[in-house]
Structure formats: structure tokens, C-alpha cells
Design an enzyme around this catalytic site. Structure first.
Site, mmCIF file in Angstrom:
data_model
loop_
_atom_site.group_PDB
_atom_site.id
_atom_site.type_symbol
_atom_site.label_atom_id
_atom_site.label_comp_id
_atom_site.label_asym_id
_atom_site.label_seq_id
_atom_site.Cartn_x
_atom_site.Cartn_y
_atom_site.Cartn_z
ATOM 1 N N GLY A 7 0.839 -1.757 0.098
ATOM 2 C CA GLY A 7 -0.632 0.160 -0.255
ATOM 3 C C GLY A 7 0.954 1.258 -0.173
ATOM 4 N N GLY A 10 -0.423 5.171 -0.901
ATOM 5 C CA GLY A 10 -1.696 5.794 0.033
ATOM 6 C C GLY A 10 -0.648 6.492 0.687
ATOM 7 C CD GLN A 11 -3.119 10.797 4.734
ATOM 8 O OE1 GLN A 11 -4.108 9.804 5.687
ATOM 9 N NE2 GLN A 11 -3.218 11.702 5.546
ATOM 10 C CG ASP A 31 -0.472 0.840 -3.810
ATOM 11 O OD1 ASP A 31 -0.148 1.882 -2.789
ATOM 12 O OD2 ASP A 31 -0.680 0.810 -4.628
ATOM 13 C CG ASP A 51 -4.846 -7.589 -6.039
ATOM 14 O OD1 ASP A 51 -5.236 -7.360 -4.451
ATOM 15 O OD2 ASP A 51 -4.998 -8.219 -6.685
ATOM 16 C CE1 TYR A 144 -9.182 1.075 7.620
ATOM 17 C CE2 TYR A 144 -10.056 2.341 9.343
ATOM 18 C CZ TYR A 144 -9.115 1.903 8.487
ATOM 19 O OH TYR A 144 -7.602 2.939 9.579
ATOM 20 C CE LYS A 148 -6.522 -1.108 9.320
ATOM 21 N NZ LYS A 148 -5.039 -2.126 8.420
HETATM 22 C C1 AKB Z 1 -9.984 7.034 8.394
HETATM 23 O O1 AKB Z 1 -11.205 7.895 8.873
HETATM 24 O O2 AKB Z 1 -11.069 6.059 8.377
HETATM 25 C C2 AKB Z 1 -8.658 6.645 9.096
HETATM 26 C C3 AKB Z 1 -8.586 6.008 10.562
HETATM 27 C C4 AKB Z 1 -9.062 6.558 11.546
HETATM 28 O O3 AKB Z 1 -7.628 4.799 10.433
HETATM 29 N N1 AKB Z 1 -8.185 7.988 8.614
#
Ligand code: AKB
Length: 323
Positions: A7, A10-11, A31, A51, A144, A148
Site C-alpha cells: 500500500g 497511500g497517505q 501497490d 494486489d 474497516y 483491523k
Molecule cells: C479513517 O478515517 O478511516 C482513518 C482512520 C482513523 O483509521 N483515517
């Protein structure tokens, strides 16, 4: 040291690659997407298409390069993940499994996992403690966050079962001059980008929204410090890390110190506001402070003073695309 990033486009990758290269490491950036124009500073860095949902491709990449250290950054963030939960599951859950398996088979010594405050959510018994400690029951409200949590548990499992030195941090919302992609915390960065570009920003969050935030130079330093920390000192697999926790209107006040004419309005988006309201207001990171000396350098105003000129430069160079 030979270091591989997933990745990388990304940022976080944007700033982490620069820091690793300046320390003399050999970096393999992977990436799904080609190298973004904003990564021009990483011109000499090996950039490979990968990927993470493709187990064979991940295995092949790790076996071919045999990195000593991996930063696993590939993820679909919270807001994007609610638009496409299946994609979030594939990238975050299956992708993390594939990376852990590839580490095991390619005998990678150390893996740094990037978790998030999104692992938290209000328990049925009432609100989260403020500040929220490392060890509370985890009730994430997003795909998400759920993936995690699972990634954190898998890291602990691979550590115990296979001896992979897997460590990670729970990041607050990260703010930098590189565009984030699909996070709920993005309103904070857009206050800077649109504050500079348009002199105005209509936030998708209420003025009283308060979540933990961090400036990217601190975020990158946290990853590097944890990656190099003496294993004998680490009492956990995953650590809360904190910097500051302003309300949205306090960010506006900080930006207006530097850009007095900028105007900020607040029109909450129900989905993203719901996600933001489910996260901790502030974080207890005493274990990270104790075990590996974590300490942020930037508070809100210090970040504003550093970031506004950077965003201005990036906009002049055309290196920040619209959101
Ligand atoms: C999001 O907003 O999904 C992320 C995070 C806080 O993990 N920046």
C-alpha cells in the site's frame, strides 16, 4: 536494511518512503496502483505492482525480495469501506492474512501492522472511557474497524504460533500534505487543503466533533521507532498512540490564525458523522510511552504552522488532487 511496503501509494507511504530512503534503507514499494505523481520524490525507489488480495502474488513478491522488515499499509479506510464492505473485507482481512502467510513462508523477521482507532466503538454498556485505554472490549461499527481488530488478533497469533515479530500501532486520524483516501477523519485535512485553495470548507462533520488526530511526521516517526524498538521492552503486540484531540471548530480556529479569511461551515454527513461519533474522543497511550518512549512532537497549532505552507506548495505544484 531491505524493507518492503504494501500500500505504498497511500497517505502514509508517501512520507514513510522518504524517511526510509533518507536513512539509507533499500526500499521495495508495492501497490496495486502505479507510482502516483505525488511520489516523484521516491524516484529511485523500486516500485512493484502488488494486489494484496492475490495470495500467490504476495507470496512470490516476498520470496523474491526476502525483506527483513515489512510495513503493511494496504487498507481500505472507514468511509470507503462502508461504500464497499466486500472490498474492505478482501483488502483488509484477506490481504492481511496473505501478508502474514507470506512473512511466515519467506521467513520475514519483522512485520509492522497499521491498525486504527476504528477498532473501538461504544460498548453496549455505555460510552467508551475517555481517554480510551489499550485494553477495552472492542466493538467496531465499521467493516474497516472489524478487519483491523481481526488483523491485530492475527498479528498476535502469528507472533505466538510462528515467532514472527509482528508489532503495530493504532493510528489516530492522520493529517499530512498528501491526500488521504476514503477516511472519515479526512474532514480535518480538507480544512487545510480547501482553506488554502478556496478560502472555505464545508465540513462533513459537526463543529463539536472530537476525535484523536496526529500529524504525519509524528505518525511516521512512531512507525520507525516501534520498528526499531528492543523486543525485550515490548509488553504488547499493538499499541495505542496519541497526539491531540481537537474539536472540528478548534481546528478551524487554528487554521484561521494563519489564514484569517478562511470560512468554515458544518453540514454533517450521516454515515461519516455516525462513524466519527463511534470513535474515542481521546486515547491513553501510556503503554507506548513506557515501553518504547513514544512522545508526539506536534500539537494542533504546531501542525498548522508547518502544514499550511506545505499544502500551499503542494497546490502550487499541482501535487494535491481534488477530493
Ligand atoms: C479513517 O478515517 O478511516 C482513518 C482512520 C482513523 O483509521 N483515517
Amino acid at each position: 536494511m531491505k524493507i518492503l511496503l504494501t500500500g505504498a501509494g497511500g497517505q502514509i507511504g508517501h512520507d514513510l518512503i522518504g524517511a526510509l530512503v533518507s536513512q539509507g534503507h533499500q526500499v521495495v514499494s508495492t501497490d496495486l496502483a502505479p507510482r502516483p505523481p505525488s511520489h516523484a520524490h521516491a524516484g529511485g525507489v523500486d516500485w512493484q505492482r502488488l494486489d494484496v488480495t492475490d495470495a500467490a502474488a504476495v507470496q512470490h513478491m516476498f520470496t523474491e525480495h526476502r525483506p527483513e522488515l515489512v510495513f503493511h499499509l494496504a487498507a481500505i479506510l472507514s468511509a470507503r469501506g462502508e461504500q464497499d464492505p466486500r472490498l474492505a473485507y478482501d483488502v483488509n482481512q484477506t490481504g492481511t492474512w496473505n501478508v502474514l502467510e507470506a512473512c511466515r513462508r519467506a521467513k520475514v523477521n519483522r512485520l509492522i501492522f497499521t491498525s486504527s482507532i476504528a477498532v473501538f466503538g461504544p460498548p453496549p454498556s455505555g460510552p467508551l472511557p475517555d481517554p480510551t485505554p489499550d485494553d477495552v472490549a472492542l466493538h467496531p461499527g465499521t467493516m474497516y474497524g472489524a478487519t483491523k481488530v481481526s488483523g491485530e488478533l492475527l498479528c498476535a497469533y502469528y507472533r505466538k504460533r510462528y515467532g514472527i515479530d509482528c508489532r503495530g500501532v493504532r493510528f489516530p486520524g492522520l493529517i499530512s500534505a498528501a491526500m488521504p483516501g476514503g477516511g472519515s477523519s479526512d474532514y480535518a485535512l480538507f480544512m487545510y487543503v480547501d482553506g488554502v485553495r478556496k478560502g472555505a470548507y464545508e465540513a462533513f462533520a459537526r463543529a463539536d466533533t472530537r476525535i484523536p488526530l496526529m500529524y504525519m511526521p509524528d505518525g511516521v516517526r512512531a512507525l520507525l521507532e516501534l520498528a526499531l524498538a528492543d523486543p525485550a521492552r515490548l509488553t504488547r503486540t499493538i499499541y495505542n498512540i496519541a497526539a491531540f484531540s481537537p474539536r472540528a471548530d478548534e481546528i478551524a480556529t487554528s487554521v484561521k490564525r494563519v489564514l484569517p479569511h478562511a470560512k468554515f461551515t458544518y453540514t454533517p454527513d450521516p454515515v461519516r458523522q455516525g462513524i466519527l461519533d463511534s470513535w474515542p474522543k481521546s486515547i491513553d497511550d501510556s503503554a507506548a510511552q513506557r515501553d518504547w518512549g513514544w512522545k508526539p512532537k506536534y500539537d494542533l497549532d504546531a501542525m498548522t504552522d508547518d502544514l499550511v505552507p506545505r499544502v500551499t506548495r503542494m497546490l502550487e505544484l499541482g501535487a494535491i488532487l481534488s477530493h
